[in-house]
Scaffold this active site. Structure first.
Site, PDB file in Angstrom:
ATOM      1  N   ASN A  60     -13.322  -1.281  -3.849  1.00 33.44           N
ATOM      2  CA  ASN A  60     -13.260  -1.839  -4.700  1.00 33.44           C
ATOM      3  C   ASN A  60     -14.325  -2.741  -5.036  1.00 33.44           C
ATOM      4  O   ASN A  60     -14.059  -3.688  -4.735  1.00 33.44           O
ATOM      5  CB  ASN A  60     -11.788  -2.314  -4.755  1.00 33.44           C
TER       6      ASN A  60
ATOM      7  N   CYS B 265      -6.723  -6.829  -6.779  1.00 38.13           N
ATOM      8  CA  CYS B 265      -6.297  -6.043  -5.295  1.00 38.13           C
ATOM      9  C   CYS B 265      -5.665  -7.069  -4.188  1.00 38.13           C
ATOM     10  O   CYS B 265      -4.870  -6.677  -3.484  1.00 38.13           O
ATOM     11  CB  CYS B 265      -7.479  -5.520  -4.705  1.00 38.13           C
ATOM     12  N   HIS B 266      -5.924  -8.531  -4.345  1.00 40.18           N
ATOM     13  CA  HIS B 266      -5.179  -9.403  -3.636  1.00 40.18           C
ATOM     14  C   HIS B 266      -3.827  -9.533  -3.615  1.00 40.18           C
ATOM     15  O   HIS B 266      -3.005 -10.177  -2.952  1.00 40.18           O
ATOM     16  CB  HIS B 266      -5.851 -10.666  -3.761  1.00 40.18           C
TER      17      HIS B 266
ATOM     18  N   GLU C 131      -1.416 -17.883  -7.126  1.00 35.27           N
ATOM     19  CA  GLU C 131      -0.551 -17.103  -8.176  1.00 35.27           C
ATOM     20  C   GLU C 131       1.061 -17.759  -8.164  1.00 35.27           C
ATOM     21  O   GLU C 131       1.703 -17.343  -9.038  1.00 35.27           O
ATOM     22  CB  GLU C 131      -0.361 -15.751  -7.699  1.00 35.27           C
TER      23      GLU C 131
ATOM     24  N   TYR D  90       0.871  -1.217  -0.057  1.00 36.03           N
ATOM     25  CA  TYR D  90      -0.099  -0.137   0.002  1.00 36.03           C
ATOM     26  C   TYR D  90       0.972   1.339  -0.068  1.00 36.03           C
ATOM     27  O   TYR D  90       0.657   2.202  -0.646  1.00 36.03           O
ATOM     28  CB  TYR D  90      -1.004   0.087   1.289  1.00 36.03           C
TER      29      TYR D  90
END
Length: 110
Positions: free
Chosen positions: A52, A60-61, A87, A28
């Site tokens: 969001n 966003c994850h 991911e 962030y």
DNA sequence: ACCATGACGCACA
DNA sequence: ATGTGCGCCATGG
């Protein structure tokens, strides 16, 4: 002047999130720093992502805390970890493994 | 226009 | 190393 008068701060955040490649994570603070540069913009960044509604559109994850913690997630932090692992990012005890390694330096300068 | 909230970060004990 | 408190910005009601 207001070159960004047409878009909101949150919009910029979404744009940067989408720039994050798969298998990489950002913080962030870095995002906020890349946007304005005031230094403490990361607060607004969290709020923006929390609201969001582009969840599936914006990864966003892939955004985590600067201390290596996965941070939070509107759908549940646990779920966020699950996505990160999917991911290819290793998460242990809710913390990013090899955080520095998977860390992606966001750049607003094309 | 004002007050309250929030997916954070850092300083201090 | 761990826990607590405070401060910052932007957004929403």
């Amino acid at each position: 002047m207001k070159e960004d008068s047409n878009i909101s701060f949150a919009d910029k955040v979404y744009a940067l999130c989408k720039k994050i490649p798969k298998g990489r994570v950002s913080t962030y603070k870095d995002i906020g720093n890349a946007l304005g540069g005031y230094g403490q913009v990361y607060r607004a960044v969290g709020v923006a992502l929390n609201r969001n509604s582009h969840a599936p559109i914006v990864p966003c994850h892939r955004v985590v805390n600067s201390n290596g913690n996965v941070g939070g997630f509107a759908h549940g932090t646990k779920n966020k970890i699950k996505l990160l692992k999917a991911e290819g990012i290793q998460v242990v005890n809710g913390k990013i493994k090899e955080f520095k390694k998977v860390f992606f330096i966001i750049t607003t300068s094309k």
